[in-house]
Design a protein around this motif. Structure first.
Motif, PDB file in Angstrom:
ATOM      1  N   VAL A   4       0.735  -1.459  -0.181  1.00 51.50           N
ATOM      2  CA  VAL A   4       0.353  -0.006  -0.540  1.00 51.50           C
ATOM      3  C   VAL A   4       1.206   1.415   0.266  1.00 51.50           C
ATOM      4  O   VAL A   4       1.721   1.656   0.893  1.00 51.50           O
ATOM      5  CB  VAL A   4      -0.536   0.056   1.543  1.00 51.50           C
ATOM      6  CG1 VAL A   4      -1.974   1.157   1.317  1.00 51.50           C
ATOM      7  CG2 VAL A   4      -1.635  -1.064   0.953  1.00 51.50           C
ATOM      8  N   TYR A  15      -3.799   6.941  -1.984  1.00 53.29           N
ATOM      9  CA  TYR A  15      -2.562   5.690  -2.100  1.00 53.29           C
ATOM     10  C   TYR A  15      -3.228   4.089  -2.908  1.00 53.29           C
ATOM     11  O   TYR A  15      -4.076   4.584  -3.452  1.00 53.29           O
ATOM     12  CB  TYR A  15      -3.399   5.390  -0.642  1.00 53.29           C
ATOM     13  CG  TYR A  15      -4.769   4.194  -0.529  1.00 53.29           C
ATOM     14  CD1 TYR A  15      -4.974   2.738  -0.780  1.00 53.29           C
ATOM     15  CD2 TYR A  15      -4.958   5.270   0.868  1.00 53.29           C
ATOM     16  CE1 TYR A  15      -6.193   2.513  -0.494  1.00 53.29           C
ATOM     17  CE2 TYR A  15      -6.957   4.182   0.457  1.00 53.29           C
ATOM     18  CZ  TYR A  15      -7.360   3.000  -0.180  1.00 53.29           C
ATOM     19  OH  TYR A  15      -8.237   2.341   0.239  1.00 53.29           O
ATOM     20  N   ILE A 212      -6.652   2.733   4.547  1.00 56.21           N
ATOM     21  CA  ILE A 212      -5.679   2.695   4.521  1.00 56.21           C
ATOM     22  C   ILE A 212      -6.215   1.032   5.733  1.00 56.21           C
ATOM     23  O   ILE A 212      -5.554   0.198   5.344  1.00 56.21           O
ATOM     24  CB  ILE A 212      -4.767   3.154   5.076  1.00 56.21           C
ATOM     25  CG1 ILE A 212      -4.653   4.305   3.771  1.00 56.21           C
ATOM     26  CG2 ILE A 212      -3.412   2.114   5.319  1.00 56.21           C
ATOM     27  CD1 ILE A 212      -3.558   5.429   4.236  1.00 56.21           C
ATOM     28  N   VAL A 224       3.619  -1.230   4.080  1.00 57.13           N
ATOM     29  CA  VAL A 224       3.164   0.107   4.084  1.00 57.13           C
ATOM     30  C   VAL A 224       4.860   1.522   3.696  1.00 57.13           C
ATOM     31  O   VAL A 224       4.855   0.830   4.824  1.00 57.13           O
ATOM     32  CB  VAL A 224       1.548   0.339   4.745  1.00 57.13           C
ATOM     33  CG1 VAL A 224       1.438   2.119   4.192  1.00 57.13           C
ATOM     34  CG2 VAL A 224       1.096  -0.243   5.526  1.00 57.13           C
TER      35      VAL A 224
END
Length: 493
Positions: A4, A15, A212, A224
């Motif tokens: 991500v 994102y 997220i 991430v």
């Protein structure tokens, strides 16, 4: 590995989700584009529509929301009768607790529900409906039955509960703790609504970092990468409180994170009308407000086998690519895929299987309807927010969304008709600003038609160039020859 990639360094927050480097999802949020899905409001019924079994609701936004009878707690409590009209359950002017399930898109207002849904990592709580559901992804059928029984024994008559996959490894004490917290949260929202005198927001759920978090919850492991230090620390803290092999990485480079992680080129391709397949075939994707059409073409691919096999191989790639593009572009509603016609019914069945397999990776529910008699595959995908193209593009001022502009000849002949309405008046001359191509169409090659046109009008024609990308004209003024000449010379300085 799932990544991500989070871009929070500017006002537009974005994102991207990648799977082994391939872009599979993109979400973005500008200051004025924040999604309302999940938000809870106190709304007021402005209009009851008996013919549609629905109501319009003012919930404090520019456009009123739409709520169907089946989404009313009062209807669900009445042992739902499909023949019961909405007037029995709600009246104009009544105040209701509502939640947004789909953002407004195009000319349509937001879609609302009166069945308020709140959730944690383990449970989804729905107030106003008698229902229990358990995730189908449980590894052990016995565990699935155990949690279904626990949910039925713990819920109240007006409560719905959905047990998520992550609950399988937890104990009953955790379940009761989560359920109590959600009940308290609903009670707080209900009390806040009781204190409000007018429509307004009661609860805002869908923040950027929460979105997220849902991506993280969907997989056991991943990474991430984020370019904002405050956001990085927040995600790091969240990850420390949960199981799983996720890690947060702070991106410190000067280059934009989407460029550094090779997302930007993939994003540009996601906005193009034509999508090329690996074998030389291609898709043409046309989005409209009513539906989306995807056309499959063999393109450069001629194949090495017989015709039917060549078509089948192209359609196989197209099915996988179409499913990926639908998810990436967040295309919802009705979708038609015009595959190259296949005579073999087994080939059609395999195409449907591929689309079903691909749709399982998509968090939005899809329904594969099947092929029509004309060989067009029909499917639907749940729509909760505008598509990617709706978020990042606007209607072209030249073509007004058609993808085409009026030709030079059309503009020239329209001007000629308008000028003819003023023929043989007292004015000696007319001054027109017109695009170069339209002027050539009006006057002909080397202005051969000018003498005829001026004779028909009974006045002298002065033309200056109108800059712009599309064909157009403006009749500036009528007047004497001397007056028009002075005006034209002044404009040209």
């Amino acid at each position: 590995m799932k990544k991500v990639i989070v871009n929070m360094s500017t006002r537009e927050k974005r994102y991207a989700v990648t799977d082994n480097g391939k872009l599979v999802k993109l979400e973005m949020m500008t200051p004025n584009q924040q999604s309302l899905v999940g938000n809870i409001y106190l709304g007021k019924v402005t209009k009851v529509l008996p013919g549609m079994d629905a109501v319009f609701i003012d919930f404090g936004q520019e456009k009123n929301g739409f709520l169907h009878r089946d989404q009313l707690p009062s209807y669900q409590r009445s042992k739902p009768d499909p023949s019961a009209t909405i007037g029995k359950f709600v009246r104009q002017g009544e105040k209701l607790l509502v939640q947004v399930t789909r953002d407004e898109t195009g000319t349509k207002g937001a879609k609302l529900t009166g069945l308020i849904e709140l959730s944690t990592e383990y449970i989804v709580y729905i107030h106003g409906i008698d229902y229990v559901g358990v995730s189908r992804k449980f590894a052990d059928p016995h565990s699935q039955r155990k949690w279904r029984t626990a949910a039925f024994e713990s819920k109240r008559a007006d409560e719905g509960l959905i047990i998520r996959t992550s609950m399988e490894t937890q104990d009953l004490a955790m379940f009761q703790k989560q359920l109590s917290a959600l009940r308290e949260q609903y009670a707080e929202i209900h009390n806040k609504a009781a204190a409000l005198k007018s429509t307004g927001l009661l609860y805002a759920e869908d923040t950027f970092l929460d979105s997220i978090q849902r991506e993280i919850n969907a997989e056991e492991a991943g990474e991430v990468i984020i370019d904002n230090f405050a956001g990085f620390k927040e995600l790091e803290e969240r990850l420390s409180l949960q199981s799983g092999a996720w890690k947060a990485v702070y991106y410190k480079e000067k280059q934009n994170i989407f460029s550094g992680e090779k997302v930007e080129p993939q994003l540009e391709r996601a906005l193009k009308k034509i999508v090329w397949l690996d074998n030389g075939g291609y898709l043409i994707i046309e989005e409209t407000e009513a539906l989306t059409v995807i056309d499959v073409n063999t393109g450069k691919y001629t194949g090495k086998a017989e015709k039917e096999q060549t078509i089948f191989e192209t359609n196989l790639q197209a099915a996988s690519a179409a499913a990926s593009q639908i998810r990436l572009r967040n295309i919802g509603g009705m979708i038609l895929i015009d595959f190259i016609n296949m005579e073999d019914t087994d080939h059609r069945r395999k195409i449907i299987e591929i689309l079903k397999d691909e749709s399982r990776r998509d968090e939005m529910r899809s329904t594969i309807v099947g092929f029509t008699e004309l060989g067009i595959l029909q499917l639907t995908r749940k729509k909760t927010s505008p598509s990617l193209s709706e978020k990042v593009t606007e209607v072209c001022p030249c073509c007004r969304g058609t993808g085409k502009i009026e030709s030079a000849e059309t503009i020239a002949f329209r001007l000629e008709r308008e000028l003819m309405e003023h023929r043989h008046q007292d004015e000696e001359a007319v001054w027109v600003e017109i695009s170069e191509k339209a002027a050539k169409a009006l006057l002909g090659d080397r202005e051969a038609y000018r003498p005829t046109l001026e004779a028909n009008l009974g006045m002298k024609l002065y033309i200056t160039n109108l800059e712009g990308l599309h064909n157009s004209y403006v009749i500036k003024r009528f007047g004497s020859i001397a007056g028009i000449e002075i005006a034209v010379k002044t404009a040209e300085r």
